[in-house]
Design a protein around this motif. Structure first.
Motif, short mmCIF file in Angstrom:
data_model
loop_
_atom_site.label_atom_id
_atom_site.label_comp_id
_atom_site.label_asym_id
_atom_site.label_seq_id
_atom_site.Cartn_x
_atom_site.Cartn_y
_atom_site.Cartn_z
N GLU B 209 0.95 -1.33 -0.01
CA GLU B 209 -0.45 -0.01 -0.11
C GLU B 209 0.89 1.43 -0.02
O GLU B 209 2.05 1.25 0.34
CB GLU B 209 -0.57 0.23 1.29
N GLN B 210 0.55 2.08 -0.84
CA GLN B 210 1.10 2.98 -0.69
C GLN B 210 1.54 4.41 0.53
O GLN B 210 -0.11 4.61 1.53
CB GLN B 210 1.03 4.57 -2.03
N VAL B 211 2.65 4.35 0.94
CA VAL B 211 2.62 6.10 2.07
C VAL B 211 3.60 7.23 1.53
O VAL B 211 4.26 6.84 1.11
CB VAL B 211 3.47 4.71 3.49
N THR B 212 2.48 7.81 1.88
CA THR B 212 3.64 9.20 1.53
C THR B 212 4.44 9.90 2.42
O THR B 212 3.55 10.31 3.30
CB THR B 212 2.04 10.13 0.52
N ALA B 213 5.51 9.85 2.05
CA ALA B 213 6.74 11.30 3.81
C ALA B 213 6.76 11.88 2.57
O ALA B 213 7.17 12.31 1.38
CB ALA B 213 8.06 9.61 3.24
N THR B 214 6.57 13.19 3.07
CA THR B 214 7.78 14.38 3.15
C THR B 214 8.13 15.13 4.33
O THR B 214 8.02 14.79 5.50
CB THR B 214 5.57 15.13 2.85
N ILE B 215 9.49 15.71 3.89
CA ILE B 215 10.18 15.95 4.97
C ILE B 215 10.37 17.42 4.45
O ILE B 215 11.11 17.84 3.60
CB ILE B 215 11.81 14.91 4.59
N TYR B 216 10.35 17.87 5.53
CA TYR B 216 9.86 19.92 5.57
C TYR B 216 11.57 20.74 5.90
O TYR B 216 11.97 19.97 6.47
CB TYR B 216 9.12 19.92 6.13
N LEU B 217 12.16 21.95 5.62
CA LEU B 217 12.92 21.77 5.94
C LEU B 217 12.17 23.49 7.19
O LEU B 217 11.55 24.24 5.88
CB LEU B 217 13.69 22.46 5.32
N TYR B 218 12.73 23.00 8.38
CA TYR B 218 11.99 24.87 8.88
C TYR B 218 13.26 25.96 8.94
O TYR B 218 14.38 25.00 9.56
CB TYR B 218 11.34 24.60 10.13
N THR B 219 13.24 27.14 8.77
CA THR B 219 14.51 28.12 9.00
C THR B 219 13.85 29.12 9.24
O THR B 219 13.17 29.69 8.14
CB THR B 219 15.79 27.75 7.20
N ARG B 220 14.70 29.63 10.03
CA ARG B 220 14.49 31.29 10.28
C ARG B 220 14.44 31.78 9.22
O ARG B 220 13.49 33.13 9.53
CB ARG B 220 14.95 31.66 12.03
#
Lengths: 263, 650
Positions: B209-220
């Motif tokens: 089954e599909q698992v959607t993964a997202t990686i975000y970068l938070y920067t000031r």
């Protein structure tokens, strides 16, 4: 066995040993006639079988190849027909019947592929260099080269011995022309022998013949070669031939799917 | 008059005292922090003005506060400066005015307190009053990319850092450490400067089954350049399909977390299909961020220009497909449909048609395989397989087509069966068998001349005859009834001796052209060797003469000397000179270009030898010694001399 009979038998066996071709030719001739008879009766499979037997027996005759190609064409085996006509032209270049039949076979292959796939590319003419030497046999080119070579150097030798300027000039012109002829013949011979190309000339016998990544029937298919298409056999390995098609695709094709034009 | 003098003196003293007092007075500083409005809506903007006026000898150091909760969309600075010189003043009075203007956009609703502006002038510090701004109204959604997190939806904090006040500076070792895997769908290690957030839409998917993964970068701060990825998130045990374009640009959105504004970048988004059941981990991503400080021009910070961050690995518990009602064989996980088609429904016997089956739907089709169909009387060749994958709405949609070449061996009607595929739909949690429609193929008549058979049988005699009309149309050449039945002839050029045949004539020509001159050269070389032999003979005779001198045989000595000289002359001149008179010899030597001195020496030695032969006793041993030395000199001179005729011939 009485001595005269023994001597006769010895003479006969000696004659048979000395002229095997003459003795065998009779049976081969019968085979050829049987093939023709089967063809005339519409038994193209039988005709193919008999002509092929002649080829297997070492016969490399343009007429046998021609008839074999016609029988294959009637059976719809156009790739094999193209191969046989090419072989006939290889033995007897410039033969009108074989040239005509080859054109028809290639056109029929193209027509069938066009019906199947919507479009088809048909090989109608060989490259220029091959087309120039196509009407000549390798034997003819070799003999002519030998003659022109001799004539060229004889002219040079005579020119050294010539006493008058007129004869020296004439011999120089003749030597130049003969030298050019010899060079052309040498180039033609090199092209005819395929020395500039890798591998040996061949024809694809089956439509959509698989070109695989490796000499293994389980290997993935890299491309498919059209029936009757020209190819070069680069090597043979484990029942497979490493083949490069006219389109440049290279891979391993089953040995039975490709036929060499010349042994 | 006297009183007037006193008055003048007093006024001068007063003015001096006043000047000193003026010089020692504290600098005058005016610091203001103001806004054009105290309340504004979320979508509104506010202009904040910082006004600093100083009057003194030095330059003020102005510290502008950070505008927490706001995005600076415009900034400007003005620095007019005035100099004034008073009567009697020893140094100029500098009046400095600096005015900053900021246009701010709120990043969320709330009450924000902007710290006071600090001005340092010499030993003194001045500051303004703080500024309180109230932002009202609902926050608008981000100009989000896809599934970007919403403002205010702070990620789950692991090992949280202080959320307000001051600058958080994690230890370098803490930066490099990889956090432990977490069984949560939204994980991050919060950091005031920058952090990575991983969001997974499903923690317990089914196998396939599909698992959607997202990686975000938070920067000031804005990124100065694309972050350098040190390590990608590992996806062992998954089949992965990227959902973002490889050539996209990093477009950030804004998000406020704990009252701090962050730029949010979507670094990775991919669909991961678990290939097996059990615990699988989407690994940690590590990268180095090069950032740009917002207030570089005004208030450069001491924070490092590069920081390293790692994301939190996510632990997935992959469920095996339900055993209940599970069909045998391979199962495609997803929602699919299958269609099949023939490129022609009617063909001639022996002709080939293409039978195409296409499976299309949501899910991973890479593992899907339809077995080759088997129909009696049909030859089915191996299929060509084509795949197409699309990702609309971050859901992977695949299409896989199988194209078989099918050749009917016999005329008739063939019923092509429906092609089936077992599937499991995770949405419903049920198995489903999908099928294509049935097809019919009609093979009519025998194969024409232009048709082929995939596997011709040499013994098959019934179906060889093509239609008579087709035969005529093709106009095949007639059968050859006569044949020489010739065997293969090896062409002349294939024989090994052929190159030698070609070389015979060139070699013959070379022999004719260069043979005579080579022979002449050889002959000349032979002559040269005869000269050398004669010169050696002369040398040998001189040696014999020396022996005769030692033995006291004067007659023999003179005879050997004369013979040696005659031999040397013959070697160099090519003729015998023993029969010539002195005069003839001189003339001949002169003709040959022999120098006069050498000629005279030769003749003199020869005449001495002739004389001594008849009165050898009259010649002393010393005299003979001199004759021998002279004869040797003459011989050497002749050996190195080249006669004129020989030179000319050479």
């Amino acid at each position: 066995m009485s001595p005269p009979r023994a001597a006769l038998a010895l003479c006969l066996s000696t004659l048979l040993a000395l002229f095997p071709g003459g003795v065998k030719a009779e049976s081969l001739e019968e085979l050829f006639r049987a093939g023709n008879k089967a063809f005339a009766q519409g038994d193209y499979g039988g005709a193919v079988q008999r002509y092929q037997s002649l080829v297997d027996a070492g016969i490399r005759d343009a007429d046998v190849y021609m008839n074999l190609g016609l029988a294959h064409a009637r059976r719809g085996e156009l790739g094999r027909a193209v191969l046989a006509f090419e072989q006939s032209l290889h033995v007897r270049p410039g033969d009108d019947d074989a040239t005509n039949a080859l054109g028809l076979a290639r056109a029929a292959v193209g027509k069938r592929r066009a019906e199947r796939h919507g479009e088809a590319l048909v090989e109608t003419r060989p490259p220029l260099a091959e087309a120039l030497v196509r009407p000549y046999t390798e034997q003819a080119l070799a003999v002519l080269l030998l003659i022109s070579d001799a004539a060229f150097f004889i002219c040079l030798i005579l020119r050294r011995r010539a006493r008058t300027d007129q004869s020296r000039t004439g011999l120089a012109v003749a030597a130049t022309l003969l030298g050019l002829v010899a060079l052309c013949l040498l180039s033609g011979l090199v092209i005819k022998r395929g020395a500039l190309q890798e591998g040996r000339a061949a024809i694809v016998l089956r439509d959509a013949a698989e070109l695989r990544e490796a000499p293994d029937p389980r290997a993935s298919v890299r491309a498919r070669a059209p029936e009757g298409g020209s190819a070069r056999v680069l090597a043979r390995d484990q029942g497979f031939a490493r083949v490069r098609t006219a389109s440049g695709a290279e891979g391993f094709m089953s040995d039975g799917d490709v036929g060499l034009i010349a042994d | 008059m006297k009183r007037a003098r006193y008055a003048l003196l007093c006024s001068l003293l007063l003015s001096c005292v006043a000047t000193r007092a003026e010089a020692q007075r504290e600098p005058q500083v005016r610091v203001e922090l103001s806004a054009d409005k105290a309340e504004l809506a979320v979508n509104d903007n506010v202009t904040v003005r910082v006004y600093v006026q100083t009057q003194g000898a030095g330059q003020p150091d102005i510290e502008v506060p950070e505008f927490e909760g706001f995005q600076v969309v415009q900034r400007a600075v003005q620095r007019p400066m005035q100099f004034s010189f008073g009567f009697g003043q020893s140094q100029p009075v500098v009046t400095s005015t600096t005015q900053y203007t900021f246009v701010l956009v709120p990043m969320g609703a709330g009450t924000f307190k902007i710290p006071p502006v600090k001005v340092t002038l010499g030993q003194h510090v001045f500051q303004s009053k703080p500024l309180v701004l109230t932002v009202t109204g609902q926050a608008q959604g981000n100009a989000a990319q896809g599934n970007a997190p919403q403002p205010g939806s702070a990620p789950q904090q692991l090992g949280a850092q202080p959320l307000s006040g001051g600058t958080v500076e994690p230890q370098p070792s803490a930066r490099a450490a990889t956090p432990a895997p977490q069984a949560a769908g939204d994980v991050a290690v919060y950091d005031n400067e920058a952090f990575l957030r991983t969001v997974v839409d499903k923690l317990e998917p089914y196998e396939g089954e599909q698992v959607t993964a997202t990686i975000y970068l938070y920067t000031r701060h804005n990124l100065q350049q694309v972050p350098a990825v040190q390590a990608e998130a590992s996806t062992d045990g998954f089949w992965v399909q990227d959902l973002l374009s490889a050539t996209r640009s990093l477009e950030p959105t804004r998000q406020v977390i704990n009252g701090r504004g962050f730029w949010v970048y979507v670094l990775r988004r991919f669909a991961a299909f678990p290939l097996k059941s059990g615990e699988l981990t989407i690994g940690s991503m590590a990268l180095t961020i090069t950032r740009e400080t917002m207030f570089d021009l005004f208030n450069p910070t001491n924070a490092p220009a590069e920081v390293e961050r790692k994301s939190v690995p996510v632990l997935l518990k992959v469920k095996a497909l339900p055993a209940e009602n599970r069909p045998a064989g391979p199962i495609a996980v997803g929602s699919f449909e299958i269609k099949s088609a023939l490129d022609r429904s009617q063909v001639l016997t022996g002709d080939a048609v293409t039978w195409t089956a296409t499976v299309r739907g949501r899910g991973n089709l890479r593992a899907v395989k339809i077995p080759d169909p088997a129909v009696n009387g049909l030859q089915v060749l191996q299929p060509e397989v084509h795949d197409l994958t699309e990702t609309p709405g971050d859901r992977v949609q695949s299409s896989r087509s199988f194209a078989w070449l099918v050749v009917p061996q016999q005329p008739g009607t063939y019923n092509l069966p429906a092609l089936t595929l077992e599937t499991f739909d995770p949405a419903t949690g049920a198995y489903k068998r999908i099928s294509s429609e049935r097809l019919t193929l009609t093979a009519a008549g025998s194969a024409p001349a232009g048709a082929t058979r995939a596997t011709p049988s040499p013994d098959d005699k019934a179906d060889e005859r093509p239609d008579a009309t087709d035969e005529k149309d093709e106009s095949w050449p007639p059968l050859h009834t006569q044949s020489a039945l010739s065997r293969a002839q090896r062409p002349l050029s294939a024989h090994g001796y052929y190159p030698f045949l070609l070389l015979i004539w060139p070699l013959l020509w070379l022999g004719v052209a260069f043979g005579p001159s080579s022979l002449a050269r050889l002959r000349a070389r032979g002559q040269g060797s005869a000269e050398e032999v004669l010169l050696k003979n002369a040398q040998h005779k001189l040696k014999t003469a020396r022996e005769a001198l030692s033995s006291g045989d004067a007659r023999r000595f003179h005879a050997e000397i004369a013979s040696a000289l005659n031999t040397a002359l013959e070697a160099r001149l090519g003729e015998n000179v023993s029969g010539l008179t002195q005069t003839q010899l001189r003339t001949r030597l002169a003709q040959l270009g022999v120098p006069d001195k050498l000629s005279a020496d030769v003749c003199e030695v020869l005449s001495q030898c002739d004389f001594a032969r008849f009165s050898s006793a009259a010649v002393s041993a010393d005299e003979m010694q001199r004759i021998l030395a002279r004869a040797e000199n003459v011989r050497d001179a002749l050996a190195s001399f080249a006669p004129r005729e020989i030179k000319e011939s050479a």
